[in-house]
Structures are given as structure tokens and as C-alpha cells.
Design a protein around this motif. Structure first.
Motif, PDB file in Angstrom:
ATOM      1  N   LYS A 128       0.865  -1.180   0.000  1.00 43.59           N
ATOM      2  CA  LYS A 128       0.000   0.000   0.000  1.00 43.59           C
ATOM      3  C   LYS A 128       0.901   1.229   0.000  1.00 43.59           C
ATOM      4  N   MET A 129       0.833   2.010  -1.063  1.00 42.22           N
ATOM      5  CA  MET A 129       1.746   3.144  -1.212  1.00 42.22           C
ATOM      6  C   MET A 129       1.137   4.440  -0.682  1.00 42.22           C
ATOM      7  N   ASP A 130       1.959   5.208   0.031  1.00 38.48           N
ATOM      8  CA  ASP A 130       1.500   6.505   0.555  1.00 38.48           C
ATOM      9  C   ASP A 130       1.239   7.489  -0.578  1.00 38.48           C
ATOM     10  N   SER A 131       2.177   7.546  -1.539  1.00 46.73           N
ATOM     11  CA  SER A 131       2.030   8.492  -2.649  1.00 46.73           C
ATOM     12  C   SER A 131       2.662   7.872  -3.891  1.00 46.73           C
ATOM     13  N   TYR A 132       1.824   7.546  -4.863  1.00 47.13           N
ATOM     14  CA  TYR A 132       2.280   6.879  -6.082  1.00 47.13           C
ATOM     15  C   TYR A 132       2.120   7.838  -7.248  1.00 47.13           C
ATOM     16  N   LEU A 133       3.260   8.279  -7.780  1.00 50.78           N
ATOM     17  CA  LEU A 133       3.234   9.152  -8.954  1.00 50.78           C
ATOM     18  C   LEU A 133       3.561   8.274 -10.157  1.00 50.78           C
ATOM     19  N   GLU A 134       2.485   7.854 -10.832  1.00 47.29           N
ATOM     20  CA  GLU A 134       2.618   6.874 -11.906  1.00 47.29           C
ATOM     21  C   GLU A 134       3.642   7.324 -12.942  1.00 47.29           C
ATOM     22  N   GLY A 135       4.573   6.431 -13.253  1.00 47.40           N
ATOM     23  CA  GLY A 135       5.597   6.738 -14.251  1.00 47.40           C
ATOM     24  C   GLY A 135       6.697   7.650 -13.737  1.00 47.40           C
ATOM     25  N   VAL A 136       6.587   8.105 -12.485  1.00 46.04           N
ATOM     26  CA  VAL A 136       7.567   9.062 -11.948  1.00 46.04           C
ATOM     27  C   VAL A 136       8.323   8.480 -10.756  1.00 46.04           C
ATOM     28  N   CYS A 137       7.603   8.217  -9.677  1.00 38.68           N
ATOM     29  CA  CYS A 137       8.264   7.696  -8.479  1.00 38.68           C
ATOM     30  C   CYS A 137       7.239   7.172  -7.471  1.00 38.68           C
ATOM     31  N   ILE A 138       7.772   6.492  -6.465  1.00 42.06           N
ATOM     32  CA  ILE A 138       6.996   6.025  -5.315  1.00 42.06           C
ATOM     33  C   ILE A 138       7.543   6.793  -4.114  1.00 42.06           C
ATOM     34  N   ALA A 139       6.649   7.383  -3.309  1.00 42.78           N
ATOM     35  CA  ALA A 139       7.114   8.093  -2.113  1.00 42.78           C
ATOM     36  C   ALA A 139       6.390   7.562  -0.889  1.00 42.78           C
ATOM     37  N   ASP A 140       7.121   7.416   0.190  1.00 46.03           N
ATOM     38  CA  ASP A 140       6.513   6.977   1.439  1.00 46.03           C
ATOM     39  C   ASP A 140       6.794   8.013   2.519  1.00 46.03           C
ATOM     40  N   LEU A 141       5.743   8.360   3.236  1.00 42.93           N
ATOM     41  CA  LEU A 141       5.839   9.395   4.255  1.00 42.93           C
ATOM     42  C   LEU A 141       6.281   8.778   5.579  1.00 42.93           C
ATOM     43  N   LYS A 142       7.274   9.390   6.216  1.00 40.99           N
ATOM     44  CA  LYS A 142       7.727   8.905   7.513  1.00 40.99           C
ATOM     45  C   LYS A 142       7.785  10.066   8.498  1.00 40.99           C
ATOM     46  N   VAL A 143       7.179   9.857   9.655  1.00 46.65           N
ATOM     47  CA  VAL A 143       7.315  10.813  10.750  1.00 46.65           C
ATOM     48  C   VAL A 143       8.149  10.114  11.806  1.00 46.65           C
ATOM     49  N   VAL A 144       9.348  10.620  12.028  1.00 50.30           N
ATOM     50  CA  VAL A 144      10.335   9.911  12.851  1.00 50.30           C
ATOM     51  C   VAL A 144      10.897  10.833  13.935  1.00 50.30           C
ATOM     52  N   ALA A 145      11.570  10.220  14.904  1.00 52.21           N
ATOM     53  CA  ALA A 145      12.161  11.016  15.983  1.00 52.21           C
ATOM     54  C   ALA A 145      13.239  11.946  15.434  1.00 52.21           C
ATOM     55  N   ASN A 146      14.116  11.391  14.611  1.00 48.94           N
ATOM     56  CA  ASN A 146      15.197  12.198  14.028  1.00 48.94           C
ATOM     57  C   ASN A 146      15.694  11.515  12.760  1.00 48.94           C
ATOM     58  N   PHE A 147      16.507  12.232  11.990  1.00 38.94           N
ATOM     59  CA  PHE A 147      17.022  11.677  10.733  1.00 38.94           C
ATOM     60  C   PHE A 147      18.032  10.552  10.963  1.00 38.94           C
ATOM     61  N   LYS A 148      18.851  10.689  11.998  1.00 37.93           N
ATOM     62  CA  LYS A 148      20.038   9.834  12.044  1.00 37.93           C
ATOM     63  C   LYS A 148      19.714   8.352  12.242  1.00 37.93           C
ATOM     64  N   ASN A 149      18.570   8.039  12.844  1.00 39.23           N
ATOM     65  CA  ASN A 149      18.215   6.628  13.026  1.00 39.23           C
ATOM     66  C   ASN A 149      17.399   6.044  11.867  1.00 39.23           C
ATOM     67  N   LEU A 150      17.174   6.851  10.837  1.00 38.81           N
ATOM     68  CA  LEU A 150      16.300   6.432   9.732  1.00 38.81           C
ATOM     69  C   LEU A 150      16.704   5.077   9.129  1.00 38.81           C
ATOM     70  N   PRO A 151      18.004   4.865   8.815  1.00 39.86           N
ATOM     71  CA  PRO A 151      18.377   3.579   8.192  1.00 39.86           C
ATOM     72  C   PRO A 151      18.158   2.364   9.095  1.00 39.86           C
ATOM     73  N   LEU A 152      18.089   2.579  10.414  1.00 39.10           N
ATOM     74  CA  LEU A 152      17.887   1.449  11.335  1.00 39.10           C
ATOM     75  C   LEU A 152      16.533   0.776  11.109  1.00 39.10           C
ATOM     76  N   TRP A 153      15.577   1.513  10.523  1.00 38.43           N
ATOM     77  CA  TRP A 153      14.231   0.975  10.315  1.00 38.43           C
ATOM     78  C   TRP A 153      14.122   0.127   9.060  1.00 38.43           C
ATOM     79  N   ARG A 154      15.235  -0.032   8.336  1.00 40.27           N
ATOM     80  CA  ARG A 154      15.266  -0.883   7.147  1.00 40.27           C
ATOM     81  C   ARG A 154      14.195  -0.527   6.105  1.00 40.27           C
ATOM     82  N   TYR A 155      14.087   0.754   5.819  1.00 37.55           N
ATOM     83  CA  TYR A 155      13.153   1.165   4.774  1.00 37.55           C
ATOM     84  C   TYR A 155      13.622   0.724   3.390  1.00 37.55           C
TER      85      TYR A 155
END
Ligand SMILES: [Zn+2]
Length: 246
Positions: A124-151
Motif C-alpha cells: 500500500k503506497m503513501d504516494s504513487y506518482l505513476e511513471g515518476v516515483c513512489i514516495a513513502d511518508l515517515k514521521v520519525v524522531a530524528n534523521f540519524k536513526n532512519l536507516p535502522l528501520w530498514r526502509y
């Protein structure tokens, strides 16, 4: 089974389909994942997850319904709890940013099903721009731990799903806003090499996870998670081993 927004998170859907979150459950603890699929165990809905859904529902245009269906958003005095007041503030902030809103301007909560690595998948995609890109919205504590969530795993599956459907390989982006005192926001692209590596990792695991899900192979118990604790039998242990674990 035809998936809709009503049955997407149902037990029947999780029996019939793999998803990124089910895959991540298997990574954490196979026994917990299987119990979850069978409806014997449910992970508690954390405040952080609820904040994520709150913001998702705003962008989907369903926030009023979401607020009606989740009375736990409010205090006994019927005031919005502080986490969700913060979520409103974050929404207000990202709305002022044209680039962020451009990435969020696609089709919202678009459901796709497809076959991959011998299993059916749902996504289930948060924002699907057909032929352009897939975007997923994340509200997180901070940027630095972002990769730990295995997106990267999520990006790899979503990209593969869109490719299976359309034949086009689209870039995957995270539109990220932080819960810091002053909200930070940026768009992060997950590099193609990282997505490729994540998909290889999934390919390697799926044969085993499919057999565990089908009950052909016994699930492994991690022994650490809430589910494992809830079903364990007590044993006699050496007091001193706790000192070694520290
Ligand atoms: Zn476990």
C-alpha cells in the motif's frame, strides 16, 4: 481474495499475502510472525504507529474519519493528546514546503498485489506518482536513526510491485519529517544499489519463510520478544549468568 482498504489489514489478508511488515516480523521472530498470522497474537498499537497513521490519514483526506474511529487520540477532557497536536504541527510545517508536497501529490494509499519469490505480496503506497516515483511518508524522531528501520526493504518490495504491474522501475523516496522540537524535513532517495541488495536479501529468505508460514517448517522462537515471553515456560537458571549478559 480482493484487497480493499477495509480488509487490507485483516487476518485473512495476512494469511493470503506477504507484506513488508510481515516479512520484517519473520526477521524479528518467526514464532511471533506465525502467531500474528494465525490471529493468536497482536502487536500493541504504539503511539508512534498511531502518529504515523494520523499523518497518513491527513494526506489521504480521511483525517475526520480517523479521528472518529480512534477515541484514544483524545484525553478524557476531549482534547487532542500532545502527540497528535505535535502531528498537526508537523502537517502544518510540511504543507508549507513545495518539494515535500510535490512528492506527496501522488495517488494515496494505492494498494497493489503481485507475485514474487513464490509468494503473493500486498503493498500500500503513501504516494504513487505513476511513471515518476513512489514516495513513502515517515514521521520519525530524528534523521540519524532512519536507516535502522530498514526502509530499504520496503523500497525494494514497492519498486518490485510497481514493476510487476507496469513494467516500469521507479525510484523510491522517503518524505521524512521529524518530531524534534523544531521539525526537520527532507526527501531521501534510497539508492538503486541499496534497493537491489535489499531485494537479494529478501529473495534469499523467502523460501524458508514461506515454508514456516505454511507450517511445513517449525518456526524459531527468538526467546526475547513479547510473544516469546508470553508463551514461555519458566526454567531454573544460574543467577550469575545475568552478570555476563550485561
Ligand atoms: Zn520471539
Amino acid at each position: 481474495m480482493i484487497l480493499t482498504s477495509e480488509n487490507y489489514y485483516s487476518q485473512k489478508a495476512s494469511e493470503n499475502y506477504f507484506s513488508v511488515s510481515q516479512y520484517k516480523d519473520f526477521m524479528k521472530c518467526e514464532a511471533m510472525a506465525v502467531a500474528n498470522i494465525r490471529g493468536e497474537y497482536q502487536q500493541p498499537m504504539t503511539k508512534a504507529l498511531l502518529v504515523g497513521s494520523f499523518v497518513d490519514s491527513y494526506f489521504e483526506g480521511t483525517l475526520p474519519e480517523f479521528m472518529r474511529e480512534n477515541p484514544e487520540l483524545f484525553t478524557r477532557k476531549k482534547e487532542l493528546r500532545s502527540e497528535f497536536r505535535k502531528a498537526n504541527e508537523i502537517i502544518g510545517r510540511v504543507k508549507t514546503d513545495p518539494l515535500f508536497m510535490q512528492f506527496m501529490s501522488g495517488e494515496k494509499q494505492k494498494i497493489l498485489v503481485f507475485e514474487m519469490f513464490g509468494a503473493l505480496w500486498k503493498m500500500k503506497m503513501d504516494s504513487y506518482l505513476e511513471g515518476v516515483c513512489i514516495a513513502d511518508l515517515k514521521v520519525v524522531a530524528n534523521f540519524k536513526n532512519l536507516p535502522l528501520w530498514r526502509y530499504d526493504l520496503q523500497g525494494a518490495v514497492y519498486q518490485a510491485g510497481v514493476e510487476a504491474q507496469t513494467g516500469e522501475r521507479l525510484p523510491f523516496y522517503l518524505a521524512v519529517a521529524t518530531k524534534e522540537r523544531v521539525t526537520d524535513l527532507d526527501i531521501f532517495q534510497i539508492p538503486q544499489s541499496t534497493l537491489d541488495a535489499a531485494l537479494d536479501e529478501i529473495a534469499e529468505q523467502m523460501g524458508h519463510y514461506i515454508m514456516v508460514k505454511q507450517g511445513i517448517v517449525e518456526p524459531e522462537y527468538c526467546g526475547q520478544c513479547d510473544y516469546c515471553k508470553s508463551v514461555k515456560a519458566a526454567t531454573i537458571r544460574n543467577y550469575n549468568e545475568l552478570l555476563l549478559e550485561r
